[in-house]
Enzyme design. Structure first.
Site, PDB file in Angstrom:
ATOM      1  N   TYR A 145       0.851  -1.207   0.000  1.00 32.84           N
ATOM      2  CA  TYR A 145       0.000   0.000   0.000  1.00 32.84           C
ATOM      3  C   TYR A 145       0.884   1.253   0.000  1.00 32.84           C
ATOM      4  O   TYR A 145       0.603   2.212  -0.701  1.00 32.84           O
ATOM      5  CB  TYR A 145      -0.915   0.012   1.229  1.00 32.84           C
ATOM      6  CG  TYR A 145      -1.918   1.145   1.172  1.00 32.84           C
ATOM      7  CD1 TYR A 145      -3.178   0.941   0.611  1.00 32.84           C
ATOM      8  CD2 TYR A 145      -1.591   2.421   1.639  1.00 32.84           C
ATOM      9  CE1 TYR A 145      -4.088   1.988   0.528  1.00 32.84           C
ATOM     10  CE2 TYR A 145      -2.490   3.465   1.555  1.00 32.84           C
ATOM     11  CZ  TYR A 145      -3.742   3.245   1.002  1.00 32.84           C
ATOM     12  OH  TYR A 145      -4.641   4.277   0.912  1.00 32.84           O
ATOM     13  N   PHE A 191      -8.329  20.450 -24.787  1.00 33.55           N
ATOM     14  CA  PHE A 191      -8.594  19.022 -24.803  1.00 33.55           C
ATOM     15  C   PHE A 191      -9.789  18.789 -23.880  1.00 33.55           C
ATOM     16  O   PHE A 191      -9.935  19.472 -22.875  1.00 33.55           O
ATOM     17  CB  PHE A 191      -7.388  18.177 -24.380  1.00 33.55           C
ATOM     18  CG  PHE A 191      -7.708  16.721 -24.508  1.00 33.55           C
ATOM     19  CD1 PHE A 191      -7.844  16.146 -25.766  1.00 33.55           C
ATOM     20  CD2 PHE A 191      -7.995  15.942 -23.395  1.00 33.55           C
ATOM     21  CE1 PHE A 191      -8.228  14.819 -25.906  1.00 33.55           C
ATOM     22  CE2 PHE A 191      -8.372  14.609 -23.529  1.00 33.55           C
ATOM     23  CZ  PHE A 191      -8.491  14.050 -24.790  1.00 33.55           C
ATOM     24  N   THR A 192     -10.617  17.824 -24.231  1.00 34.37           N
ATOM     25  CA  THR A 192     -11.915  17.638 -23.551  1.00 34.37           C
ATOM     26  C   THR A 192     -11.794  17.584 -22.022  1.00 34.37           C
ATOM     27  O   THR A 192     -12.391  18.395 -21.312  1.00 34.37           O
ATOM     28  CB  THR A 192     -12.576  16.353 -24.062  1.00 34.37           C
ATOM     29  OG1 THR A 192     -11.637  15.282 -23.936  1.00 34.37           O
ATOM     30  CG2 THR A 192     -12.990  16.482 -25.525  1.00 34.37           C
ATOM     31  N   ASP A 202       1.124  19.676 -20.865  1.00 39.79           N
ATOM     32  CA  ASP A 202       0.392  18.423 -21.061  1.00 39.79           C
ATOM     33  C   ASP A 202       1.287  17.561 -21.943  1.00 39.79           C
ATOM     34  O   ASP A 202       1.336  17.729 -23.162  1.00 39.79           O
ATOM     35  CB  ASP A 202      -0.965  18.676 -21.726  1.00 39.79           C
ATOM     36  CG  ASP A 202      -1.728  17.378 -21.956  1.00 39.79           C
ATOM     37  OD1 ASP A 202      -1.103  16.301 -21.894  1.00 39.79           O
ATOM     38  OD2 ASP A 202      -2.940  17.430 -22.214  1.00 39.79           O
ATOM     39  N   LYS A 241      -0.550   6.816 -23.357  1.00 35.26           N
ATOM     40  CA  LYS A 241      -0.231   7.078 -24.768  1.00 35.26           C
ATOM     41  C   LYS A 241       1.266   6.822 -24.999  1.00 35.26           C
ATOM     42  O   LYS A 241       1.690   5.690 -25.095  1.00 35.26           O
ATOM     43  CB  LYS A 241      -0.615   8.517 -25.134  1.00 35.26           C
ATOM     44  CG  LYS A 241      -2.113   8.722 -25.340  1.00 35.26           C
ATOM     45  CD  LYS A 241      -2.871   8.917 -24.095  1.00 35.26           C
ATOM     46  CE  LYS A 241      -4.275   9.397 -24.330  1.00 35.26           C
ATOM     47  NZ  LYS A 241      -5.044   9.472 -23.079  1.00 35.26           N
ATOM     48  N   ARG A 300     -14.335  13.691 -33.437  1.00 36.01           N
ATOM     49  CA  ARG A 300     -13.699  14.826 -32.779  1.00 36.01           C
ATOM     50  C   ARG A 300     -14.227  16.085 -33.468  1.00 36.01           C
ATOM     51  O   ARG A 300     -13.567  16.678 -34.301  1.00 36.01           O
ATOM     52  CB  ARG A 300     -12.167  14.744 -32.899  1.00 36.01           C
ATOM     53  CG  ARG A 300     -11.510  13.834 -31.860  1.00 36.01           C
ATOM     54  CD  ARG A 300     -11.877  14.250 -30.478  1.00 36.01           C
ATOM     55  NE  ARG A 300     -11.240  13.513 -29.401  1.00 36.01           N
ATOM     56  CZ  ARG A 300     -11.827  13.233 -28.244  1.00 36.01           C
ATOM     57  NH1 ARG A 300     -13.090  13.561 -28.025  1.00 36.01           N
ATOM     58  NH2 ARG A 300     -11.189  12.631 -27.273  1.00 36.01           N
ATOM     59  N   PHE A 347     -19.512  13.232 -25.462  1.00 34.12           N
ATOM     60  CA  PHE A 347     -19.148  12.348 -26.577  1.00 34.12           C
ATOM     61  C   PHE A 347     -18.981  10.903 -26.142  1.00 34.12           C
ATOM     62  O   PHE A 347     -19.167   9.984 -26.935  1.00 34.12           O
ATOM     63  CB  PHE A 347     -17.858  12.846 -27.254  1.00 34.12           C
ATOM     64  CG  PHE A 347     -16.680  12.924 -26.338  1.00 34.12           C
ATOM     65  CD1 PHE A 347     -16.473  14.054 -25.563  1.00 34.12           C
ATOM     66  CD2 PHE A 347     -15.777  11.885 -26.237  1.00 34.12           C
ATOM     67  CE1 PHE A 347     -15.391  14.129 -24.695  1.00 34.12           C
ATOM     68  CE2 PHE A 347     -14.691  11.942 -25.383  1.00 34.12           C
ATOM     69  CZ  PHE A 347     -14.507  13.072 -24.598  1.00 34.12           C
TER      70      PHE A 347
END
Ligand code: PLP
Length: 481
Positions: free
Chosen positions: A74, A126-127, A217, A260, A384, A451
């Protein structure tokens, strides 16, 4: 790309997962059940999955070996320290907070850094990033170069910030109401477009004058670094790893979706050089994600991430990764399909307004096109456009982005060149019969990030432009009928 070196994959395949083609009739039914939203399809009903490059990479044998070394404590898992070391070594940030994925990091940084009523400039929204900024009480302001909104403009670094737009915002609202500038590498919503180091340096110079920090980002920073290496003057002799480090060094804090670039199925982090922000984040993370040495990740996932970061900045890997995307994009381009140019790094984006000129933006052309591609080929893609853009926070009306795109995102190390050819042929087939694609109307709209879960039905023919009606009749029984 440099033609002297091939983009062939620097690996061989050791394990395979079967994929299955379904029939047209089956797909018609699946699509209906999914409300014409590709996010709501079951993956077993998909032949080739280009929905996203997020968490869909093939891990290496080393990463899988790392999974077996998971220290599932943990607190104080050894794997956390490996991950922290990799982040410090390759990205250079001093302090690291693990999160379950990118939006976990966005949540923390937004809550910590954005006071109610402030403005956050960024190189396109970005969303999830924008939503977290808004939920914290901020307002996102788009300061990307104009060309980013034009699918035909072929300037190379379309992700760049327009310095004049940034200066205008500072003059209008005052530097003290801008908690940070958000700089993404690369820009997803613009078609995977990179920033240049020159632009980042200029942004740095301007923001330092006003003591505004830069939050990076860094979801696809290695892909961005590769584009700099290939196309920005003066960087050809630098390795991708060196350029990644140069980018990070020009920023103060970062959010990362490790799903990613970093080649893992799950994970993310927030990183910073600021000890005060770190202290707050280290405390807040325990409320939302988990203890500061796991932040929602299992030990084994942190180990896979540590190894994935190392692999992600390798020149051979990144050349093959972006090389495959460019091979695919070039095929579509040669077939005359309207795509966003120049081709980006994580996928190829179809320009749905040009693909389906008979539909208005209220008929959700990108959503309709994604549905049509799935119906005809079993290939899953993603909208998009106006659906992803959501509603204006003040007026409640749809945001109508200039770019109405379908994203064909290529997972890393997963599909072969033959897959790319099959997908290209499928898109060409839909393009040849594009007049038959009907628009959609939204029948269910969730409150947040619509979306993901919105549902649609095909529009009645009434109200659509009639130009192509005759031709469409032959197709009526096929496409989205
Ligand atoms: C540029 C960018 N930022 C942030 C995120 C959010 O990351 P996650 O999906 O891991 O929450 C994504 C995910 O697609 C992204 O592409």
């Amino acid at each position: 790309m440099d033609r002297k070196k091939p983009w062939a994959e620097p690996y061989k395949i050791k394990m395979v997962e079967p994929v299955k083609m379904t029939s047209w009739q089956e797909r018609k039914q699946f699509l209906k059940e999914a409300g014409y939203n590709t996010f709501l399809l079951r993956s077993k009903d998909v032949y080739i999955d280009l929905l996203t490059d997020s968490g869909t990479s093939a891990m290496s044998d080393r990463q899988w070996a790392g999974i077996m070394m998971g220290d599932e404590a943990y607190a104080g898992s050894e794997n956390f320290y490996h991950m922290e070391e990799a982040i410090q070594k390759f990205y250079g940030y001093k302090y690291v907070i693990p999160t379950h994925q990118g939006r976990g990091a966005e949540h923390l940084i937004s809550q910590i850094m954005i006071p109610e009523g402030d403005f956050i400039p960024g190189n396109m929204y970005f969303t999830t990033t924008r939503l977290h900024q808004e939920l914290a009480g901020g307002t996102f302001v788009d300061v990307i170069v104009d060309e980013a909104h034009d699918s035909e403009s072929e300037i190379r670094f379309k992700g760049n910030i327009d310095l004049q737009k940034l200066q205008d915002l500072i003059d209008r609202v005052g530097a003290d109401r801008i908690p940070y500038v958000c700089m993404a590498t690369t820009v997803n919503m613009a078609g995977g477009q990179p920033i240049s180091l020159k632009n980042l340096r200029e942004v740095r110079e301007l923001t330092q004058k006003y003591q505004i920090p830069i939050v990076h980002d860094m979801t696809r920073v290695a892909e961005n670094a590769f584009m700099i290496q290939q196309f920005e003057e003066g960087y050809q002799e630098y390795s991708c790893a060196e350029i990644v480090k140069m980018i990070c060094d020009l920023t103060d804090s970062a959010t990362m979706s490790s799903k990613k670039d970093a080649l893992v199925s799950i994970g993310g982090f927030m990183a910073t050089n600021d000890p005060v922000i770190f202290e707050e984040a280290r405390n807040l993370v325990v409320v939302y994600e988990g203890l500061h040495t796991y932040g929602g990740m299992a030990g084994r996932d942190m180990e896979a991430l540590a190894i994935g970061i190392t692999e992600s900045v390798s020149d051979d890997h990144i050349r093959a990764r972006v090389g495959q995307v460019h091979y695919f994009g070039q095929r579509l381009k040669e077939a005359g399909i309207p795509i966003v140019e120049p081709i980006g790094t994580h996928g190829v984006f179809l320009d749905a307004k040009k693909f389906l000129p008979h539909l208005t933006q209220d008929q959700f052309p990108a959503q309709a096109l994604a549905a049509a591609i799935y119906l005809e080929s079993g290939v899953r893609t993603m909208e998009r456009g106006v659906v992803s853009a959501g509603r204006n926070k003040e007026t409640g009306k749809h945001n109508y982005p200039r770019l109405e795109l379908v994203r064909l995102t290529i997972p890393r190390r997963v599909y072969t060149q033959a897959h790319m050819d099959v997908i290209a042929e499928s898109v060409e087939y839909v393009y040849a019969n594009r007049d038959a694609v009907r628009g959609l109307e939204m029948t269910y709209e969730p409150k947040y990030l619509r979306f993901f879960q919105a549902r649609f039905e095909p529009c009645p023919f009434v109200g659509e432009k009639t130009r192509m009606k005759k031709k469409r009749l032959n197709w009526r029984s096929r496409m989205l009928a």
